[in-house]
Design a protein around this motif. Sequence first.
Motif, mmCIF file in Angstrom:
data_model
loop_
_atom_site.group_PDB
_atom_site.id
_atom_site.type_symbol
_atom_site.label_atom_id
_atom_site.label_comp_id
_atom_site.label_asym_id
_atom_site.label_seq_id
_atom_site.Cartn_x
_atom_site.Cartn_y
_atom_site.Cartn_z
ATOM 1 N N GLY A 119 -12.068 -9.544 32.882
ATOM 2 C CA GLY A 119 -13.111 -10.506 32.562
ATOM 3 C C GLY A 119 -14.095 -10.036 31.513
ATOM 4 O O GLY A 119 -15.059 -10.734 31.209
ATOM 5 N N ALA A 168 -16.243 -7.600 31.743
ATOM 6 C CA ALA A 168 -17.519 -7.279 32.382
ATOM 7 C C ALA A 168 -17.915 -5.820 32.168
ATOM 8 O O ALA A 168 -18.807 -5.316 32.836
ATOM 9 C CB ALA A 168 -17.451 -7.594 33.879
ATOM 10 N N ARG A 198 -23.774 -12.296 33.126
ATOM 11 C CA ARG A 198 -22.899 -13.449 33.338
ATOM 12 C C ARG A 198 -21.457 -13.013 33.606
ATOM 13 O O ARG A 198 -20.851 -13.433 34.585
ATOM 14 C CB ARG A 198 -22.948 -14.397 32.136
ATOM 15 N N LYS A 199 -20.920 -12.150 32.752
ATOM 16 C CA LYS A 199 -19.530 -11.723 32.923
ATOM 17 C C LYS A 199 -19.354 -10.860 34.175
ATOM 18 O O LYS A 199 -18.301 -10.890 34.806
ATOM 19 C CB LYS A 199 -19.039 -10.975 31.688
ATOM 20 N N GLU A 224 -19.265 -13.315 37.045
ATOM 21 C CA GLU A 224 -17.958 -13.977 37.001
ATOM 22 C C GLU A 224 -16.845 -13.057 37.507
ATOM 23 O O GLU A 224 -15.922 -13.506 38.202
ATOM 24 C CB GLU A 224 -17.650 -14.445 35.573
#
Length: 158
Positions: free
Chosen positions: A97, A99, A143-144, A147
């Motif tokens: 993702g 992140a 955000r990541k 997620e």
Amino acid sequence: MSETVAFTIDLDGRRQIGLAEADATLLSLLRDGLEITGPKRGCNQGVCGACTVMIDGWPQRACLTLAAACEGKSVTTLEGYAEDPVMQRLARAFAEGGAVQCGFCTTGMLISARKLLEEEAKPDPDRIRQALSGNLCRCIGYRKIVEAVTAAAEGAET
């Protein structure tokens, strides 16, 4: 010069006898004495969360914890979760993702997220942000990361 103290801890599932100065932090013992590099030395004031480890099942800052205070306790670092399926899902979700950028905060984020998923199988984004609030990321924002934790939770076998 502080006196050297011997103590026993359960580190990543193995009994270890540690020798450290009475005022040494757990972070110093792990990184400098035992060559465990997962916990990072960030702010060294308990603010950034980069040094987060599990102590008796709870996320704690290794930079604020005296090594000798861990006598008889269970300490789990990221290295201790190598075979853990939840941690493997989290690590995969973080990588896939996007992140992770510099990776400095990742250990603390993963340890905190692992504890959250242990307590709640399918946390909502607000709960994830709350659980990770003690971990700072200076590269990609959150955000990541949120997620990725959501994706790891959704990937759990039901």
